[in-house]
Motif scaffolding. Structure first.
Motif, short mmCIF file in Angstrom:
data_model
loop_
_atom_site.label_atom_id
_atom_site.label_comp_id
_atom_site.label_asym_id
_atom_site.label_seq_id
_atom_site.Cartn_x
_atom_site.Cartn_y
_atom_site.Cartn_z
N HIS A 294 28.04 -28.45 29.64
CA HIS A 294 27.23 -29.52 29.03
C HIS A 294 25.78 -29.40 29.48
N TRP A 295 25.57 -29.20 30.76
CA TRP A 295 24.21 -29.03 31.26
C TRP A 295 23.57 -27.76 30.70
N ALA A 296 24.32 -26.66 30.72
CA ALA A 296 23.76 -25.39 30.25
C ALA A 296 23.42 -25.47 28.77
N GLY A 297 24.31 -26.07 27.97
CA GLY A 297 24.05 -26.17 26.54
C GLY A 297 22.83 -27.02 26.24
N ALA A 298 22.69 -28.13 26.97
CA ALA A 298 21.53 -28.98 26.75
C ALA A 298 20.24 -28.31 27.22
N LEU A 299 20.28 -27.69 28.40
CA LEU A 299 19.07 -27.04 28.93
C LEU A 299 18.63 -25.87 28.07
N ILE A 300 19.59 -25.06 27.60
CA ILE A 300 19.22 -23.91 26.80
C ILE A 300 18.56 -24.35 25.50
N PHE A 301 19.01 -25.49 24.95
CA PHE A 301 18.42 -25.98 23.72
C PHE A 301 17.02 -26.54 23.96
N ILE A 302 16.89 -27.38 24.99
CA ILE A 302 15.61 -28.04 25.19
C ILE A 302 14.55 -27.07 25.72
N LEU A 303 14.97 -26.11 26.57
CA LEU A 303 14.01 -25.12 27.07
C LEU A 303 13.59 -24.15 25.98
N ALA A 304 14.55 -23.77 25.13
CA ALA A 304 14.19 -22.89 24.02
C ALA A 304 13.25 -23.60 23.05
N ALA A 305 13.48 -24.90 22.83
CA ALA A 305 12.61 -25.65 21.93
C ALA A 305 11.20 -25.78 22.49
N LEU A 306 11.06 -25.78 23.83
CA LEU A 306 9.73 -25.81 24.43
C LEU A 306 8.88 -24.62 23.98
N LEU A 307 9.56 -23.50 23.66
CA LEU A 307 8.84 -22.28 23.31
C LEU A 307 8.39 -22.25 21.86
N ILE A 308 8.92 -23.14 21.04
CA ILE A 308 8.65 -23.06 19.60
C ILE A 308 7.16 -23.18 19.29
N PRO A 309 6.43 -24.14 19.88
CA PRO A 309 4.99 -24.17 19.58
C PRO A 309 4.29 -22.86 19.95
N ARG A 310 4.67 -22.23 21.06
CA ARG A 310 4.06 -20.97 21.46
C ARG A 310 4.38 -19.86 20.47
N LEU A 311 5.65 -19.81 19.98
CA LEU A 311 6.06 -18.75 19.07
C LEU A 311 5.41 -18.89 17.70
N LEU A 312 4.98 -20.10 17.34
CA LEU A 312 4.40 -20.33 16.01
C LEU A 312 2.87 -20.35 16.03
N GLU A 313 2.25 -19.97 17.13
CA GLU A 313 0.79 -20.04 17.23
C GLU A 313 0.11 -19.12 16.23
N GLU A 314 0.69 -17.95 15.93
CA GLU A 314 0.03 -16.96 15.08
C GLU A 314 0.63 -16.90 13.68
N VAL A 315 1.18 -18.01 13.21
CA VAL A 315 1.82 -18.01 11.90
C VAL A 315 0.77 -17.84 10.80
N ARG A 316 1.15 -17.09 9.76
CA ARG A 316 0.29 -16.83 8.60
C ARG A 316 0.97 -17.35 7.35
N LEU A 317 0.19 -17.40 6.26
CA LEU A 317 0.72 -17.94 5.01
C LEU A 317 1.88 -17.09 4.49
N GLU A 318 1.73 -15.76 4.56
CA GLU A 318 2.80 -14.90 4.03
C GLU A 318 4.09 -14.98 4.84
N ASP A 319 3.98 -15.48 6.06
CA ASP A 319 5.19 -15.61 6.88
C ASP A 319 6.16 -16.65 6.30
N PHE A 320 5.61 -17.67 5.63
CA PHE A 320 6.49 -18.67 5.02
C PHE A 320 7.37 -18.05 3.94
#
Length: 833
Positions: A294-320
């Protein structure tokens, strides 16, 4: 970084995790979706406060959040083994085997198809090399159906559906990560267009190496844990080390899939540990792993979600556009499996049917989550992957994950509602009203007794009784209006309730340690089969499943073959001992079910249904008694040892109960209680150990019980024991057919057979023989012989039978009597003298 701030951030994340679950239940959204949204908000908020000029007060907290050591290795080496290992411990493997075709189809075939579909679609729509496209396909092909499982459980969907989805979630992670490792290697080596055959050729080796590594690691762990039988914390500690060591050894030393190794280790522990560990230790071990997962599943989700803003910093129009390609290709690939391949497998009788509404729910429930983000992070961290490929992989994986979570995840419950999966059927609705009516009648009687006992205010009692009576009258009226349930349906519902109570009884016996955890798993599987068979096929399905629970399976027949042909008796002895204990457990449990029929089912469904259920239960008990008696005859003394073991364990349980009562009453102190319990644990360890079954020794004693062989000396009996072949037949199986020349004679060790010839039939039971007439007259058999109960026969070939006939006067007399009954002159059958 200040350790105080890091600990504060991690502790705060646990607070968020604790609050997310009740919040998700309140807003009726999947728990994983809420965690992902909270993680994105926390990550975006930290980035905002770190870059804004409005205030610097929160900069240390923002830096601590963004500076957390979130690397792909943390997900893959710490969190992922925990989730996979706990999933294997919580699975009912024997029930999953019933649906192994749809599970493997979704977990392996669907992953491969999704990988290829997404990969080739991206290759056509972009300028990326094929290896990178296939890498993206493998990253987004792993699903996270935990949200679907929780929703289906909340609406009381059939267990079989949840089981299929749980099996898929366990195995598709392994398949997808194995494919990810293959294509990641091609990308890092700079191979733009690898041959698909080369990639798939390495795939079986990764799986086989992982399976062997996990199996060996688990067997060693179980052996070590059995040595620490009196030290529960030591056993649990070994289990915590097992998945991580299996993962590391497979990845770093063997060069195989660590994920497969963890799954294999967990499955092996699930199958073997209940029979080697004390029941309470196994229960506590699984409870600890539930918390860790339960702890691992919750932590892996919330920690991975923390990275989403960083991973989307260089998004371009054609990427959509490319994200849209991934979404469409993945959904089409999953739909092709669910609505193309699975119905085909069902029509070919390879796979059991999965209803169309459930396939739609599974399609829309193919959510992606933390594992997808973790694999994408591993790509973005690798210096051997070109920068342009890193950027596209991070954006596409993140975009697709967000689509599944925010679009599919938030609408999944609505889809389930539109499919009608959250509503009771008319039959179940009518039954529920009848159940409420019966329950409220019982409650009114109990409340009346309670108010009399406590001498409550009469006016208050009268007012509440009137209010309760009005509700009861309304419920009874609704039950009568909707009570037109066919007898066939009432019988099916009664059988479902009976099997459900059987399951509860098993769990109660397991808690009281009257049956072992290993046997409890087996009989629980049988009870689950009874429930589903009664739900889908009614009385016929229930009877088939009941016969199956006492039948000889293919594994048992393979063990007999090993023993007879190669002299390897270990598997046969183990399975026979398991069968002994299983039948004893079934008999113990079924004897408690009659009271439930009279006390509950009769009140809801009426006398006719109750009587029919009593009849069906009596047949089950009779079949179990027949099978048990056959084993008692074949292995004299062993059943007695098992029954002695049961009595000892029951006595120990009662003794422990007495000590607890004396401690609670203050008759003994904590020191005395601890000493008594320690002594009791020592004796319980000896009582838990099952006696060893020696197949060879037991078989000779069994042969001596036949009246045909009573006058033979010891040397002949020993040679005969080696010559007789044992064969097992389930009820309904044909043992011999007519019009076939007779070259063997059959001696019935247990069970019964029916001979049918020229429209007439007669039955033979234990201690009788058949086949001798055709053999001695050199004619074709004139009768079909069919087992009418689980039957064990001993088979002797023609040469040995003729030699034995000359030596045994008792055997010649039996042949003579048999011939006279059939109108055959005995003198033409028996040799002179």
């Amino acid at each position: 970084m200040d350790i105080t701030i890091v600990i504060t951030v991690i502790a705060s994340l646990f607070v968020v995790i604790g609050a997310a679950e009740p919040f998700a239940a309140r807003v009726r959204l999947p728990y994983s979706v809420i965690l992902a949204v909270l993680g994105i908000m926390i990550g975006a908020g930290a980035t905002f406060f770190l870059r804004t000029t409005l205030t610097d007060a929160l900069n240390p907290v923002a830096e601590a959040i963004l500076g957390l050591p979130i690397r792909s290795n943390v997900f893959l080496y710490v969190f992922l083994p925990t989730l996979l290992f706990q999933a294997t411990l919580g699975m009912n493997l024997r029930r999953m085997l019933d649906d192994w075709v749809p599970i493997l189809t979704l977990a392996v075939v669907a992953v491969v198809v999704a990988t290829l579909s997404v990969g080739y679609a991206l290759s056509w729509a972009s300028t990326l090399p094929l290896a990178a496209c296939l890498l993206i396909g493998s990253i987004v092909s792993t699903t996270d159906p935990s949200a679907v499982v929780s929703i289906f459980r909340s609406i009381s969907a059939p267990r079989r559906l949840a089981r299929i989805i749980e099996g898929e979630s366990l195995l598709n992670d392994a398949a997808a990560i194995a494919l990810f490792g293959l294509f990641m290697g091609f990308v890092m080596l700079g191979l733009p267009d690898p041959k698909l055959s080369d990639a798939l050729a390495r795939f079986p080796m990764l799986i086989a190496g992982g399976v062997v590594t996990g199996w060996v690691a688990a067997r060693i762990a179980v052996w070590v844990m059995s040595l620490f039988s009196r030290h529960e914390l030591a056993q649990i500690s070994i289990s915590v080390a097992l998945p991580y060591l299996a993962y590391i050894v497979a990845e770093q030393s063997v060069g195989a899939s660590g994920v497969i190794a963890v799954v294999a280790a967990g499955l092996t522990l699930n199958l073997t540990a209940p029979g080697r560990l004390p029941p309470q230790s196994w229960t506590n071990l699984r409870e600890l792993w539930d918390v860790l997962a339960h702890w691992a599943g919750a932590l892996i989700f919330i920690l991975a979600a923390l990275l989403i803003p960083r991973l989307l910093e260089e998004v371009r129009l054609e990427d959509f556009l490319l994200v849209g390609v991934v979404v469409v290709a993945a959904i089409i690939a999953r739909a092709a499996i669910l609505f193309g391949l699975m119905p085909l497998l069902t029509s070919l009788k390879i796979s059991p049917a999965v209803e169309r509404p459930y396939r739609v729910a599974i399609l829309w429930g193919g959510l992606r989550g933390a594992v997808t983000l973790a694999l994408a992070l591993a790509v973005t961290e690798s210096f051997r992957v070109p920068d342009d490929i890193q950027r596209v992989v991070g954006i596409l994986a993140t975009g697709f994950t967000l689509f599944t979570l925010l679009v599919q995840g938030t609408t999944l419950r609505w889809i389930i509602g539109r499919l009608g999966l959250d509503r009771l059927s008319p039959l179940d609705e009518a039954l529920s009203r009848q159940v409420v009516a019966v329950a409220l009648q019982t409650v009114r009687e109990d409340v009346a007794h309670t108010t009399d006992r406590y001498d409550l205010n009469r006016d208050t009692v009268r007012s509440e009784a009137k209010r309760f009576g009005e509700r009861l009258d309304a419920v009874v009226k609704m039950a009568e209006e909707n009570g037109r349930i066919l007898d066939r349906d009432r019988i099916a519902l009664g059988l479902i309730a009976l099997a459900g109570h059987e399951r509860d009884t098993i769990l109660e016996h397991m808690r009281e340690r009257t049956i072992s955890a290993r046997m409890a798993e087996l009989v629980l599987s049988d009870a689950d089969r009874l429930i589903e068979a009664a739900r889908t096929q009614g009385r016929i399905g229930y009877q088939k499943s009941a016969r199956r629970s006492v039948a000889y399976g293919q594994a048992f027949r393979a063990a007999v073959l090993l023993h007879g042909r190669l002299g390897i008796s270990g598997p046969l002895a183990q399975m026979t001992a398991d069968r002994f204990e299983l039948l004893l457990a079934q008999r113990l449990i079924m004897r408690d079910l009659g009271t439930f029929i009279d006390g509950r089912i009769r009140r809801i469904h009426g006398r006719r249904v109750a009587e029919l259920l009593h009849e069906l239960l009596s047949r089950r008990i009779e079949n179990v008694e027949t099978a048990l008696e056959g084993l008692r005859l074949q292995y004299p003394g062993y059943a007695e040892e098992l029954e002695r073991r049961f009595i000892r364990r029951t006595a120990l349980r009662m003794e422990e109960r007495e000590y607890v009562a004396m401690r609670d009453d203050g008759l003994i102190g904590a020191e005395v209680y601890t000493a008594l319990i320690q002594e009791l644990a020592t004796r319980r360890g000896a009582a838990e150990e099952r006696p060893r079954l020696d197949v060879a020794v037991q078989r000779e004693a069994f042969v001596r019980q036949f009246p045909f062989f009573a006058d033979l000396d010891n040397a002949i009996v020993k040679r005969l024991t080696r010559s007789l072949a044992t064969r097992y037949f389930n009820a309904g199986e044909v043992i011999v057919r007519k019009e076939i020349s007779g070259t063997r004679v059959f001696f019935i060790a247990s069970g019964a057979v029916e001979l049918e010839s020229a429209g007439q039939s007669w039955r033979l039971g234990r201690g009788e023989m058949f086949g001798q007439m055709a053999l001695l007259t050199n004619r074709a058999r004139r009768a079909d012989v069919r087992a009418i109960a689980p039957t064990t026969v001993l088979v002797l070939d023609e040469d040995r039978f003729r030699r034995l006939l000359k030596r045994s006067k008792a055997l010649r007399e039996a042949v003579r009597l048999s011939a006279e009954k059939r109108g055959i002159d005995p003198s033409i059958l028996l040799p002179e003298g």
